[in-house]
Design a protein around this motif. Structure first.
Motif, PDB file in Angstrom:
ATOM      1  N   GLY A  39       0.773  -1.236   0.000  1.00 44.62           N
ATOM      2  CA  GLY A  39       0.000   0.000   0.000  1.00 44.62           C
ATOM      3  C   GLY A  39       0.800   1.280   0.000  1.00 44.62           C
ATOM      4  O   GLY A  39       0.372   2.298  -0.546  1.00 44.62           O
ATOM      5  N   GLY A  40       1.979   1.285   0.609  1.00 42.40           N
ATOM      6  CA  GLY A  40       2.793   2.500   0.675  1.00 42.40           C
ATOM      7  C   GLY A  40       4.007   2.272   1.544  1.00 42.40           C
ATOM      8  O   GLY A  40       4.126   1.238   2.217  1.00 42.40           O
ATOM      9  N   ALA A  41       4.924   3.242   1.546  1.00 43.36           N
ATOM     10  CA  ALA A  41       6.152   3.100   2.327  1.00 43.36           C
ATOM     11  C   ALA A  41       6.587   4.447   2.887  1.00 43.36           C
ATOM     12  O   ALA A  41       6.446   5.481   2.231  1.00 43.36           O
ATOM     13  N   ILE A  42       7.116   4.413   4.116  1.00 46.31           N
ATOM     14  CA  ILE A  42       7.664   5.596   4.774  1.00 46.31           C
ATOM     15  C   ILE A  42       9.119   5.304   5.118  1.00 46.31           C
ATOM     16  O   ILE A  42       9.414   4.320   5.809  1.00 46.31           O
ATOM     17  N   LEU A  43      10.034   6.134   4.640  1.00 49.05           N
ATOM     18  CA  LEU A  43      11.461   5.981   4.893  1.00 49.05           C
ATOM     19  C   LEU A  43      11.934   7.186   5.693  1.00 49.05           C
ATOM     20  O   LEU A  43      11.848   8.322   5.209  1.00 49.05           O
ATOM     21  N   SER A  59       2.969   4.889  -3.187  1.00 48.06           N
ATOM     22  CA  SER A  59       3.281   6.236  -2.719  1.00 48.06           C
ATOM     23  C   SER A  59       4.383   6.107  -1.671  1.00 48.06           C
ATOM     24  O   SER A  59       4.350   5.194  -0.834  1.00 48.06           O
ATOM     25  N   ILE A  60       5.352   7.009  -1.730  1.00 50.70           N
ATOM     26  CA  ILE A  60       6.509   6.964  -0.831  1.00 50.70           C
ATOM     27  C   ILE A  60       6.607   8.292  -0.079  1.00 50.70           C
ATOM     28  O   ILE A  60       6.507   9.359  -0.674  1.00 50.70           O
ATOM     29  N   CYS A  69       4.064  13.586  -8.537  1.00 52.65           N
ATOM     30  CA  CYS A  69       5.041  12.681  -7.946  1.00 52.65           C
ATOM     31  C   CYS A  69       4.400  11.742  -6.941  1.00 52.65           C
ATOM     32  O   CYS A  69       3.572  12.155  -6.125  1.00 52.65           O
ATOM     33  N   SER A  70       4.789  10.488  -6.971  1.00 52.87           N
ATOM     34  CA  SER A  70       4.307   9.533  -5.978  1.00 52.87           C
ATOM     35  C   SER A  70       5.240   9.494  -4.780  1.00 52.87           C
ATOM     36  O   SER A  70       4.955   8.843  -3.784  1.00 52.87           O
ATOM     37  N   CYS A  71       6.383  10.182  -4.894  1.00 50.41           N
ATOM     38  CA  CYS A  71       7.378  10.209  -3.815  1.00 50.41           C
ATOM     39  C   CYS A  71       7.489  11.625  -3.269  1.00 50.41           C
ATOM     40  O   CYS A  71       7.590  12.587  -4.028  1.00 50.41           O
ATOM     41  N   ARG A  72       7.455  11.717  -1.944  1.00 52.07           N
ATOM     42  CA  ARG A  72       7.492  13.027  -1.287  1.00 52.07           C
ATOM     43  C   ARG A  72       8.636  13.048  -0.288  1.00 52.07           C
ATOM     44  O   ARG A  72       8.825  12.096   0.470  1.00 52.07           O
ATOM     45  N   LEU A  73       9.394  14.139  -0.290  1.00 49.94           N
ATOM     46  CA  LEU A  73      10.503  14.310   0.643  1.00 49.94           C
ATOM     47  C   LEU A  73      10.182  15.461   1.593  1.00 49.94           C
ATOM     48  O   LEU A  73       9.937  16.586   1.153  1.00 49.94           O
ATOM     49  N   VAL A  74      10.175  15.174   2.887  1.00 47.59           N
ATOM     50  CA  VAL A  74       9.944  16.191   3.916  1.00 47.59           C
ATOM     51  C   VAL A  74      11.230  16.341   4.719  1.00 47.59           C
ATOM     52  O   VAL A  74      11.791  15.348   5.197  1.00 47.59           O
ATOM     53  N   VAL A  75      11.692  17.582   4.845  1.00 43.45           N
ATOM     54  CA  VAL A  75      12.979  17.840   5.484  1.00 43.45           C
ATOM     55  C   VAL A  75      12.808  18.761   6.689  1.00 43.45           C
ATOM     56  O   VAL A  75      12.105  19.769   6.614  1.00 43.45           O
ATOM     57  N   LEU A 126       0.310  11.130   9.403  1.00 41.48           N
ATOM     58  CA  LEU A 126      -1.147  10.979   9.466  1.00 41.48           C
ATOM     59  C   LEU A 126      -1.796  11.335   8.136  1.00 41.48           C
ATOM     60  O   LEU A 126      -2.744  10.683   7.697  1.00 41.48           O
ATOM     61  N   GLU A 127      -1.283  12.364   7.484  1.00 43.96           N
ATOM     62  CA  GLU A 127      -1.805  12.747   6.173  1.00 43.96           C
ATOM     63  C   GLU A 127      -1.515  11.657   5.151  1.00 43.96           C
ATOM     64  O   GLU A 127      -2.357  11.340   4.299  1.00 43.96           O
ATOM     65  N   PHE A 128      -0.333  11.070   5.232  1.00 39.06           N
ATOM     66  CA  PHE A 128       0.064  10.032   4.282  1.00 39.06           C
ATOM     67  C   PHE A 128      -0.820   8.793   4.394  1.00 39.06           C
ATOM     68  O   PHE A 128      -1.159   8.179   3.383  1.00 39.06           O
ATOM     69  N   VAL A 129      -1.188   8.421   5.617  1.00 42.33           N
ATOM     70  CA  VAL A 129      -1.956   7.187   5.821  1.00 42.33           C
ATOM     71  C   VAL A 129      -3.457   7.436   5.888  1.00 42.33           C
ATOM     72  O   VAL A 129      -4.230   6.482   6.073  1.00 42.33           O
ATOM     73  N   SER A 130      -3.894   8.668   5.722  1.00 45.45           N
ATOM     74  CA  SER A 130      -5.311   8.986   5.912  1.00 45.45           C
ATOM     75  C   SER A 130      -6.229   8.234   4.958  1.00 45.45           C
ATOM     76  O   SER A 130      -7.389   7.967   5.283  1.00 45.45           O
ATOM     77  N   ARG A 131      -5.733   7.865   3.803  1.00 46.92           N
ATOM     78  CA  ARG A 131      -6.586   7.152   2.841  1.00 46.92           C
ATOM     79  C   ARG A 131      -6.965   5.751   3.309  1.00 46.92           C
ATOM     80  O   ARG A 131      -7.865   5.127   2.746  1.00 46.92           O
TER      81      ARG A 131
END
Length: 314
Positions: free
Chosen positions: A162-166, A218-219, A265-271, A293-298
């Motif tokens: 379903g998705g990944a968080i790195l 989505s990443i 983009c399906s990949c998002r970078l937060v710094v 929380l926003e990423f997993v809200s779906r």
């Protein structure tokens, strides 16, 4: 001979405190030789979960950490919420079955860690989640630091995850592994070129650029400017190579988090500006949590209310 079988030097395993573990027996589960944890306490049997759980967050911790320490940190009184606070919120209010994977040789798990073994450990735990009745599309995998290696392996192996968080991740697993293998030369030492060639054939998931560029999921990537272990510049370079048409700006990250992404983009970078390698959550807990929380809200029918999380966290 597989040079990656001799990568024990990449890991710093430690064992559990038996007295502390007695307090959390209901949250422990065994996956073969792995001593893992889950936050949704089953009614009966291994993974018989409350009906409300509709998706799973599968978490892989960093080096020198333990799955149990994430569970235990939620019980410690602290002015700053921990990552466990976020996980317990998801478990309680977002229909989420949070699974904390363990590695061979860590905690109460037997065996010895190596790069291939940790990837196989991840597969064992993931398969157990699937066998319990969860569809791969409803599983989000999350890894911190060295924990991003098993995440990359699962993304490569199961394209319908379903998705990944790195978070605080290495931009080049091969470079990291090569440095660790050759830190103390032995008969198993190998040149960087040999490791790259061997990995291309046997462990293609370790090519982070190709794995993330070709991912169907989505990443979400989360990093700090002052990460001393995996430098910020290497992550922005990785992100730019995943999306070559997107030139990362030179804007300085701010405390609230700077997001580099494009609409398509399906990949998002937060710094984040501060937090280093080990305190990225504690130093930025509110915005870090909001991004997750926003990423997993779906996965949650009513979404996840950030305001409610803030009330619980405080």
């Amino acid at each position: 001979m597989d040079p990656f079988q001799h990568t024990q030097g990449c890991f710093f395993p430690r064992k559990e405190d038996p007295e502390l573990l007695n307090e959390f027996q209901k949250q422990h589960f065994q996956v073969n030789h792995l001593h893992c944890f889950r936050l949704a306490v089953p009614k009966k049997g291994w993974f018989a979960r409350p009906q409300r759980c509709t998706w799973t967050l599968l978490y892989f911790h960093g080096n020198g950490e333990l799955a149990s320490s994430t569970v235990l940190s939620h019980t410690h009184k602290s002015p700053v919420p921990s990552l466990a606070t976020l996980f317990h919120f998801l478990s309680t209010f977002a229909n989420c079955d949070v699974v904390l994977a363990e590695y061979s040789g860590y905690g109460g798990s037997t065996g010895s860690p190596s790069i291939p073994q940790v990837m196989e450990d991840a597969n064992l735990v993931f398969q157990k989640v699937i066998e319990s009745g969860r569809n791969a599309e409803n599983v989000v995998v999350m890894g911190r630091s060295i924990g991003t290696v098993p995440v990359l392996s699962l993304l490569k192996r199961y394209p319908n995850i379903g998705g990944a968080i790195l978070t605080s991740s290495t931009a080049s697993p091969i470079t990291f592994i090569a440095k660790q293998i050759n830190r103390v030369p032995t008969e198993h030492s190998a040149s960087f070129e040999d490791l790259v060639d061997y990995a291309a054939t046997h462990y293609p998931c370790l090519d982070a650029i190709e794995t993330l560029r070709n991912a169907n999921q989505s990443i979400l990537m989360i990093h700090t400017v002052d990460d001393q272990i995996f430098p910020f510049q290497s992550i922005t370079n990785l992100y730019s190579r995943i999306h070559p048409t997107h030139a990362t700006s030179q804007q300085t990250a701010v405390t609230s988090g700077t997001c580099y992404s494009q609409q398509e983009c399906s990949c998002r970078l937060v710094v984040f500006e501060s937090g280093g390698h080990n305190y990225i959550f504690e130093m930025n807990w509110a915005e870090y949590s909001r991004q997750v929380l926003e990423f997993v809200s779906r996965f949650h029918e009513k979404g996840v209310q950030f305001e409610r999380y803030l009330e619980c966290a405080r």
